[in-house]
Design an enzyme around this catalytic site. Structure first.
Site, PDB file in Angstrom:
ATOM      1  N   GLU A   1       0.809  -1.221   0.000  1.00 42.74           N
ATOM      2  CA  GLU A   1       0.000   0.000   0.000  1.00 42.74           C
ATOM      3  C   GLU A   1       0.843   1.272   0.000  1.00 42.74           C
ATOM      4  O   GLU A   1       0.371   2.337  -0.380  1.00 42.74           O
ATOM      5  CB  GLU A   1      -0.934   0.025   1.221  1.00 42.74           C
ATOM      6  CG  GLU A   1      -2.024  -1.019   1.190  1.00 42.74           C
ATOM      7  CD  GLU A   1      -1.651  -2.290   1.944  1.00 42.74           C
ATOM      8  OE1 GLU A   1      -2.576  -3.005   2.364  1.00 42.74           O
ATOM      9  OE2 GLU A   1      -0.439  -2.566   2.109  1.00 42.74           O
TER      10      GLU A   1
ATOM     11  N   ASP B   1      -3.920 -14.031   9.380  1.00 38.81           N
ATOM     12  CA  ASP B   1      -3.580 -12.940   8.457  1.00 38.81           C
ATOM     13  C   ASP B   1      -2.079 -12.686   8.443  1.00 38.81           C
ATOM     14  O   ASP B   1      -1.627 -11.582   8.123  1.00 38.81           O
ATOM     15  CB  ASP B   1      -4.337 -11.658   8.827  1.00 38.81           C
ATOM     16  CG  ASP B   1      -4.377 -10.634   7.702  1.00 38.81           C
ATOM     17  OD1 ASP B   1      -4.206 -11.029   6.533  1.00 38.81           O
ATOM     18  OD2 ASP B   1      -4.563  -9.438   7.990  1.00 38.81           O
TER      19      ASP B   1
END
Length: 387
Positions: A79, A292
């Site tokens: 990101e 995750d």
């Protein structure tokens, strides 16, 4: 037909202090043959001269090895540009946490990383002893695939078990319309039926105001069964978690909480999330927990500008799970479902994983008295610690 691994003894006999299958058994011996459980018993009598490797672990507890259905095996992130990509995970990092099976996901970045990269890493992990699978697709819609078609991916690629992680209610998602979500889930359902797989659709939940509304509409307005749709990160904030409890009860659906390893002051941990879901009446069989791990934990300001990130780990998964038992939220046999048996059922692997039973894969974790993983066997092979 499965070929025997020449590095494995023909048979392995585990002698342990206790066995939870997940329910407690009278047996203390597990005989493994060609990667599967051949017998369970006490003081099993092995004929003289049989090629058996013996493992004596009288102080340890044997349980079904853990299953992590959400792992960024190639690394997540991106990101903040190319320098913010997270590293890939190793087989040792997985097995050290008692995990035998993982499902790989791409996430935000499906430009510099691809389903082909993901498949290559999944196969690398399998070669190193981890049982690994993957979701085709990523955050974006239309989802990137291996063959150019979701149904072909499911039918032709054995490691592909569903679509994910498709992002909704997140500023990083493709903002898919309701009809696009319905079409994708329907394609996966038919492709999975043709392939003989469960074909779940693994949905990433962001902290957007729509929350679970797209999935509520999907289940309320179509014929899609609830067990094909798995929302994850439902404990991103308290309001979303409360909505997830209502969603699970309304649709008899499963929800996946994330064992975040770094939290804000008011953010629910994986442990907190399971406690709240149980308190709201969600059956434990409908709750799973994943890590995750090796994904990014990005931080954004109020305008959505990137501030920085951390890399998620899988240590919190085991720590949150241990708390469920140690703080008597759940008995061991029910807690094991949250990271083993329930997950196997969600993924459609319950016919051979999530239990210690004759004929099942010899995926076995040995725990000490503090529930810390000490040895992990995958298909009968000791992957951690390495022999």
């Amino acid at each position: 037909m499965k070929r025997h691994d020449p590095d494995l003894p023909l048979m392995t006999l585990l002698r342990v202090g206790r066995i939870h299958a997940p329910e407690p058994l009278e047996a203390t011996d597990i005989l493994i043959a060609d990667g599967r459980i051949a017998a369970l018993g006490r003081d099993l009598d092995i004929p003289q001269g049989w090629p058996v490797h013996r493992v004596e672990a009288p102080d340890l507890i044997a349980v079904p090895a853990f299953i992590d259905q959400h792992v960024h095996v190639t690394g997540g992130g991106g990101e903040g540009g190319g320098g913010s990509r997270c590293p890939a995970i190793t087989a040792r990092e997985i097995a050290a946490m008692g995990i035998a099976t993982v499902v790989g996901v791409l996430g935000t970045d499906s430009i510099s990383r691809s389903p082909a990269d993901l498949l290559a890493k999944v196969r690398d992990l399998k070669a190193e002893g981890i049982d690994a699978y993957m979701y085709t697709g990523a955050y974006r819609v239309p989802p990137p695939t291996l063959t150019g078609d979701l149904q072909r991916d499911l039918a032709w690629i054995p490691e592909v078990i569903g679509l994910g992680e498709l992002a909704i209610s997140d500023h990083r998602s493709s903002q898919p319309r309701q009809d696009e979500i319905e079409r994708l889930v329907s394609e996966v359902r038919v492709g999975a039926m043709l392939a003989g797989k469960r074909g779940i659709c693994h949905f990433h939940l962001g902290d957007g105001k729509r929350g679970l509304e797209p999935l509520r509409r999907l289940l309320a307005e179509t014929e899609i069964p609830a067990d094909q749709v798995i929302p994850t990160h439902v404990n991103r904030h308290r309001a979303l978690l409360e909505e997830a409890a209502d969603y699970a009860l309304t649709f008899a659906a499963c929800v996946d909480v994330t064992a975040f390893d770094e939290l804000g002051e008011d953010d629910p941990s994986g442990f907190d999330a399971v406690c709240l879901l149980l308190d709201r009446g969600v059956p434990v069989e409908r709750i799973t927990m994943s890590s995750d791990c090796n994904g990014s934990l990005p931080e954004f300001d109020a305008q959505g500008a990137y501030l920085g990130m951390r890399v998620a780990r899988n240590t919190a998964l085991v720590a949150d799970w241990q708390r469920l038992v140690n703080e008597k939220v759940l008995p061991l046999e029910d807690a094991l479902g949250v990271i083993s048996g329930n997950v196997a059922r969600v993924l459609g692997l319950h016919h051979r994983k999530g239990r210690l039973a004759v004929g099942f894969d010899a995926d076995i974790t040995l725990l000490d008295s503090q529930l810390q993983p000490r040895r992990t066997f995958v298909g009968g092979r000791c992957v951690y610690p390495e022999r």
